[in-house]
Design a protein around this motif. Structure first.
Motif, mmCIF file in Angstrom:
data_model
loop_
_atom_site.group_PDB
_atom_site.id
_atom_site.type_symbol
_atom_site.label_atom_id
_atom_site.label_comp_id
_atom_site.label_asym_id
_atom_site.label_seq_id
_atom_site.Cartn_x
_atom_site.Cartn_y
_atom_site.Cartn_z
ATOM 1 N N SER A 124 -1.610 -5.923 5.500
ATOM 2 C CA SER A 124 -1.559 -4.861 4.498
ATOM 3 C C SER A 124 -0.940 -3.596 5.088
ATOM 4 O O SER A 124 -0.958 -3.384 6.306
ATOM 5 N N ARG A 125 -0.410 -2.751 4.221
ATOM 6 C CA ARG A 125 0.112 -1.461 4.674
ATOM 7 C C ARG A 125 -0.980 -0.670 5.379
ATOM 8 O O ARG A 125 -0.744 -0.043 6.416
ATOM 9 N N ARG A 126 -2.188 -0.706 4.840
ATOM 10 C CA ARG A 126 -3.295 0.066 5.420
ATOM 11 C C ARG A 126 -3.509 -0.289 6.889
ATOM 12 O O ARG A 126 -3.690 0.599 7.730
ATOM 13 N N TRP A 127 -3.500 -1.600 7.190
ATOM 14 C CA TRP A 127 -3.750 -2.002 8.567
ATOM 15 C C TRP A 127 -2.512 -1.824 9.443
ATOM 16 O O TRP A 127 -2.602 -1.404 10.598
ATOM 17 N N ILE A 128 -1.338 -2.109 8.907
ATOM 18 C CA ILE A 128 -0.121 -2.014 9.710
ATOM 19 C C ILE A 128 0.072 -0.605 10.269
ATOM 20 O O ILE A 128 0.375 -0.431 11.455
ATOM 21 N N VAL A 129 -0.123 0.410 9.434
ATOM 22 C CA VAL A 129 0.127 1.778 9.903
ATOM 23 C C VAL A 129 -0.902 2.212 10.944
ATOM 24 O O VAL A 129 -0.626 3.077 11.784
ATOM 25 N N GLU A 135 4.751 -5.656 0.170
ATOM 26 C CA GLU A 135 4.011 -4.554 0.782
ATOM 27 C C GLU A 135 4.196 -4.549 2.295
ATOM 28 O O GLU A 135 4.402 -3.500 2.908
ATOM 29 N N THR A 136 4.136 -5.725 2.895
ATOM 30 C CA THR A 136 4.288 -5.831 4.346
ATOM 31 C C THR A 136 5.667 -5.363 4.793
ATOM 32 O O THR A 136 5.800 -4.533 5.707
ATOM 33 N N GLY A 192 7.795 -3.537 3.162
ATOM 34 C CA GLY A 192 7.966 -2.117 2.854
ATOM 35 C C GLY A 192 7.346 -1.227 3.913
ATOM 36 O O GLY A 192 7.945 -0.226 4.335
ATOM 37 N N ALA A 193 6.146 -1.582 4.349
ATOM 38 C CA ALA A 193 5.473 -0.799 5.387
ATOM 39 C C ALA A 193 6.251 -0.856 6.696
ATOM 40 O O ALA A 193 6.405 0.165 7.396
ATOM 41 N N LEU A 194 6.763 -2.026 7.046
ATOM 42 C CA LEU A 194 7.518 -2.167 8.287
ATOM 43 C C LEU A 194 8.851 -1.423 8.215
ATOM 44 O O LEU A 194 9.301 -0.823 9.206
ATOM 45 N N THR A 195 9.477 -1.430 7.053
ATOM 46 C CA THR A 195 10.708 -0.656 6.869
ATOM 47 C C THR A 195 10.440 0.830 7.094
ATOM 48 O O THR A 195 11.223 1.529 7.765
ATOM 49 N N ASP A 196 9.323 1.311 6.574
ATOM 50 C CA ASP A 196 8.961 2.719 6.782
ATOM 51 C C ASP A 196 8.764 3.033 8.257
ATOM 52 O O ASP A 196 9.150 4.117 8.731
ATOM 53 N N LEU A 197 8.176 2.103 9.001
ATOM 54 C CA LEU A 197 7.950 2.342 10.432
ATOM 55 C C LEU A 197 9.268 2.427 11.193
ATOM 56 O O LEU A 197 9.394 3.209 12.140
#
Length: 349
Positions: A97-102, A133-134, A136-141
């Motif tokens: 999840s985005r919550r855990w990835i960040v 979601e996964t 997207g979160a990794l792209t943001d990182l």
């Protein structure tokens, strides 16, 4: 002199061997100074990729790697780590999840003592998290500068394609790599994953060239059961007396004999085989000792002839696997009965 390969279409030059850090820490070699020395010896030998994960010894492996790279050696390394597995007892501290990835990436950055991770990988698929979601979160990182690239590990062919399609449809960055098991005894990924990697230009990091010890030379017909924590941990896969392991043991014996006839250590034959596939960018090795590392390094000088490769194919056909679980974590469609059985709401009378 090390001949480097390109990781997919990233342009990044990686050594044929990647130093896997799973055995650094409580699970393997608990001596931190010994682990640091092994890492330094690997770098001095030309290895420029280190692969670890937050879940390895619950962060201890990352800490050892971080200490080893302190003092100016960080820039020598293409540093890869992974997220997904449960960290501690908090149910929020796992998954994709985005919550855990960040949160997970910040924890890994701290343990690794670095301001960026070169390759951040989803260690396993997460059926409860939307792949969109996964990614997207990794792209943001990546855009935040905390990671340079991201990839997947032990994802199915359909999930690999989904990752590429989702990135294109949503305008996200795409996964650039896949990490898979691949060895003389585990060849199922030759069917779809490796061809897909070539089609989409993905880098491939393979692990387990010794098939979790089956190709170490200790699993021989007529020999005693090798000492290994795996036999107690996963007995159905490592018990040589189990009837369903008979064919696997026979293949290991035949491959050991073939290596002897070719004048090669079985370890060298095994690593050279994995390196020979055109889709493979780098083979992950997991030494626990300096002696293990030196043995692995010797495989870099081995070149397999077409005749020897043909003999290997006769022993273990292309695409073959002896045990389904050797391919990695089983998907819910196989491992969760509710996803493959139509249950009646009423009992029959």
């Amino acid at each position: 002199m090390t001949t480097y390969r390109t990781l997919g279409r990233t342009g990044v030059k990686v050594s044929p061997l990647t130093l896997g850090a799973m055995n650094f820490g409580a699970r393997g070699n608990p001596d931190h100074e010994d682990g640091i020395e092994i890492i330094h010896r690997a770098l001095d030998a030309g290895i420029n990729v280190i692969d670890t994960a937050d879940v390895y010894a619950q962060g201890e492996s990352e800490q050892i790697v971080g200490r080893a790279l302190a003092g100016g050696r960080r820039d020598e390394v293409f540093l890869a780590t992974k997220f997904h597995g449960r960290m501690g007892d908090n149910p929020h501290h796992e998954g994709n999840s985005r919550r855990w990835i960040v949160k997970a990436v910040e924890n890994s950055l701290r343990r690794l003592n670095t301001d960026h991770i070169d390759l951040y990988q989803a260690h396993r698929p997460d059926e409860s998290a939307d792949f969109e979601e996964t990614i997207g979160a990794l792209t943001d990182l990546v855009r935040q500068g905390k990671i340079r690239y991201f990839g997947t590990s032990v994802h199915s062919p359909a999930q690999i394609v989904e990752g590429q399609w989702t990135a294109e449809r949503r305008g996200f960055l795409r996964p650039v790599s896949e990490q898979i098991p691949y060895s003389l005894l585990i060849r199922s990924n030759e069917r779809e994953v490796l061809p897909l990697a070539q089609k989409y230009g993905l880098g491939v990091l393979t692990y387990g060239p010794l098939a979790a010890g089956w190709l170490s030379g200790r699993y021989r017909a007529g020999a005693r059961q090798p000492e290994s924590y795996r036999k107690d941990w996963i007995p159905d896969r490592y018990d040589i007396a189990a009837p369903h392991n008979a064919d696997k043991l026979a293949a290991a014996e035949a491959l050991a004999t073939l290596a002897e006839e070719a004048g090669l250590p079985l370890v060298h034959l095994s690593v050279a085989f994995a390196l020979n596939h055109p889709a493979v960018s780098s083979v992950i090795i997991g030494p626990r000792t300096r002696e293990h590392l030196d043995t692995y390094l010797g495989a870099l000088d081995v070149r397999l002839t077409a005749a020897l490769l043909d003999r290997i194919d006769e022993i273990v056909p292309p695409g073959h696997v002896f045990h389904l679980r050797d391919t990695g974590a089983l998907p819910p469609s196989v491992s969760v009965s509710a996803q493959r059985r139509r249950h009646s709401s009423a009992s029959s009378s």
